[in-house]
Structures are given as structure tokens and as C-alpha cells.
Write an enzyme that holds these catalytic residues in place. Structure first.
Site, mmCIF file in Angstrom:
data_model
loop_
_atom_site.group_PDB
_atom_site.id
_atom_site.type_symbol
_atom_site.label_atom_id
_atom_site.label_comp_id
_atom_site.label_asym_id
_atom_site.label_seq_id
_atom_site.Cartn_x
_atom_site.Cartn_y
_atom_site.Cartn_z
ATOM 1 C CG ASN A 126 22.914 17.341 -14.186
ATOM 2 O OD1 ASN A 126 22.811 18.521 -14.515
ATOM 3 N ND2 ASN A 126 22.692 16.915 -12.947
ATOM 4 C CG MET A 132 26.742 8.444 -7.053
ATOM 5 S SD MET A 132 26.825 10.148 -6.453
ATOM 6 C CE MET A 132 26.558 9.861 -4.713
ATOM 7 C CG ASN A 186 31.569 16.741 -10.155
ATOM 8 O OD1 ASN A 186 30.756 15.892 -10.536
ATOM 9 N ND2 ASN A 186 31.601 17.165 -8.894
ATOM 10 C CG HIS A 194 28.942 19.723 -5.452
ATOM 11 N ND1 HIS A 194 28.971 18.453 -4.909
ATOM 12 C CD2 HIS A 194 28.695 20.578 -4.416
ATOM 13 C CE1 HIS A 194 28.768 18.540 -3.606
ATOM 14 N NE2 HIS A 194 28.600 19.814 -3.285
ATOM 15 C CG ASP A 241 32.354 17.737 -4.130
ATOM 16 O OD1 ASP A 241 32.183 17.317 -5.294
ATOM 17 O OD2 ASP A 241 31.767 17.253 -3.155
ATOM 18 C CB ALA A 293 20.029 26.037 -11.231
ATOM 19 C CD GLU A 294 22.361 19.786 -10.080
ATOM 20 O OE1 GLU A 294 22.815 18.802 -10.685
ATOM 21 O OE2 GLU A 294 21.917 19.710 -8.918
HETATM 22 C C1 GRF Z 1 22.996 16.034 -9.307
HETATM 23 O O1 GRF Z 1 22.350 16.752 -8.290
HETATM 24 C C2 GRF Z 1 24.447 16.403 -9.401
HETATM 25 O O2 GRF Z 1 24.695 17.739 -9.072
HETATM 26 C C3 GRF Z 1 25.074 15.495 -8.377
HETATM 27 O O3 GRF Z 1 24.368 14.295 -8.484
HETATM 28 C C4 GRF Z 1 23.064 14.545 -8.991
HETATM 29 C C5 GRF Z 1 22.915 13.703 -10.229
HETATM 30 O O4 GRF Z 1 21.618 13.778 -10.764
HETATM 31 N N1 GRF Z 1 26.485 15.371 -8.597
HETATM 32 P P1 GRF Z 1 21.313 13.192 -12.203
HETATM 33 O O5 GRF Z 1 21.765 11.737 -12.191
HETATM 34 O O6 GRF Z 1 22.079 14.000 -13.202
HETATM 35 O O7 GRF Z 1 19.832 13.323 -12.375
#
Ligand code: GRF
Length: 216
Positions: free
Chosen positions: A16, A92, A109, A111, A147, A175-176
Site C-alpha cells: 500500500n 501492526m 487506516n 483495512h 478498526d 482493490a486496496e
Molecule cells: C493490507 O492488507 C492492509 O489492508 C492491512 O495490512 C496489509 C498491509 O499490506 N492493514 P502491505 O504492507 O501494504 O502490503
């Protein structure tokens, strides 16, 4: 116009983060990444940031006695870079209510589920086990409860009969990568208003299809 200054907070892979780096490379994108911050020295996303020439910082949570001390160090790093919007992207660590309050309405954030369903971890396994037909992703403002918070963007992703957590995660992740830069753009354009528990987007939405943030 000055670009909105982002910090992207990561703990791992950073895909992301990469989506935000790629979006911000466009000259007309209204936000810039002022800092990439990881709580883990080994996070792969730090390499992505370095490759893009972005400032990085590691604040290793294992070196702090309390969450409050760790969050105070985070806060200082963000302020030192004049950060205006904090983007949690696979970060995390649970944040203290004091830190969340300090960045209230200035921290978002992503999710991997359609909130408020499937808060927490292992969202894809749980969505498949529950037999729901659609899952997806949500970009939302951060509140002290994990969340929770006003929803800025959601995308719906169908769950296929033969999906496992990995195949589903791959499609949700695509999608993210679409949704996160879109949400940041709208905030940077000053189009997102928070009204109580809801976030309202002003102006036209250029969603590519009805599964992403439709407006009726
Ligand atoms: C993603 O699935 C996000 O939605 C979740 O943790 C994951 C992080 O993936 N919070 P990345 O490190 O961005 O590849």
C-alpha cells in the site's frame, strides 16, 4: 497549491505504501510523502521508500518500555517532518488513546474487509468461513477503538466458491491499492467532511465501477 504532507506508517511488505508512492509520482497528485516510518527495522517497505528516495525512519517498538513512550517518539518524528496526515498502511501496533486523540481526524487506516464486518486480523479466512458473498477493503479515519472510525472509501470484492485466503487476499489487495490513493487525494483536495460517525465526500466521485465507493 502546497501538497498535503503525508507520513506512511508500515510494519512489513509495504504494497500500500508503494501504491501511494506511485500515485504521488504524478505531478498533479495533491499529496507528497514526507516520511516513511516503520516500527520494524526489517520491514520490506523501507526498501521501497529508499528506492523512491523518500526519508525513512525506524522507531523500533521493542526499545521502548511502554506504549506511551513509543507513541511519544512517533509523535515527535511526525511533528519534526511537519506531517499533516498520517496513513497507517499495514502498521501492526495498537496506538494509545492519547496519540489517537492528538492526530484525531488527521490519521487514516486501510483495512482488508468491509467494515464494520471482520475487524482485526485474518479477515479473509474469517470471511470465507462465514460464507459471506462479498468482502473488500475500507479506508477510514482512526478512532481509539481498533478498526473503527468514519469510512472514506470502500470497495466490494466478490468471494468465489473456490477462493482460499491467498487468492482472495490478492484480489482485495488490488482493490486496496486503488482505494488508498483515492482516499488520500480526496482528503488533500479538502473534499472530506466528518459529520459525527460519518465521512462525507463533496464533489464528483470518479469511481471506475459501482463496486468502489458508489454514490447513488
Ligand atoms: C493490507 O492488507 C492492509 O489492508 C492491512 O495490512 C496489509 C498491509 O499490506 N492493514 P502491505 O504492507 O501494504 O502490503
Amino acid at each position: 497549491m502546497a501538497k498535503l504532507r503525508l507520513a506512511v506508517l508500515i510494519s512489513g511488505r509495504g504494497s500500500n505504501l508503494q501504491a501511494l508512492i506511485d500515485a504521488a509520482a504524478a505531478p498533479d497528485y495533491p499529496a507528497e510523502i514526507a516520511l516513511v516510518l516503520s516500527n520494524r527495522p526489517t520491514a520490506a517497505g523501507l526498501g521501497r521508500a529508499a528506492a523512491a528516495g523518500l526519508p525513512t525512519e525506524v522507531i523500533d517498538h521493542t526499545r521502548f518500555a511502554t506504549r506511551a513512550d513509543f507513541d511519544a517518539a512517533l509523535d515527535a518524528a511526525l511533528r519534526a517532518r511537519a506531517v499533516e496526515l498520517v496513513c497507517l498502511a499495514g502498521f501492526m501496533r495498537l496506538l494509545t488513546p492519547v496519540f489517537v486523540a492528538a492526530w484525531s481526524d488527521r490519521m487514516i487506516n486501510i483495512h482488508p474487509s468491509l467494515l464494520p464486518s471482520f475487524k482485526g486480523l485474518h479477515t479473509h479466512e474469517r470471511a470465507i468461513a462465514a460464507g459471506v458473498r462479498f468482502t473488500g477493503c475500507t479506508v477510514h479515519y482512526v478512532r481509539p477503538e481498533m478498526d473503527e472510525g468514519p469510512i472514506i472509501v470502500q470497495a466490494a470484492v466478490p468471494i468465489r466458491a473456490d477462493d482460499d485466503a491467498d487468492t482472495l487476499a490478492t484480489r482485495v489487495l488490488a482493490a486496496e491499492h486503488h482505494c488508498y490513493p483515492m482516499a488520500v487525494r480526496w482528503i488533500a483536495e479538502g473534499r472530506v467532511r466528518i459529520e459525527g460517525d460519518r465521512a462525507v465526500i463533496d464533489g464528483p466521485l470518479s469511481s471506475p465501477n459501482s463496486a468502489i465507493n458508489p454514490r447513488g
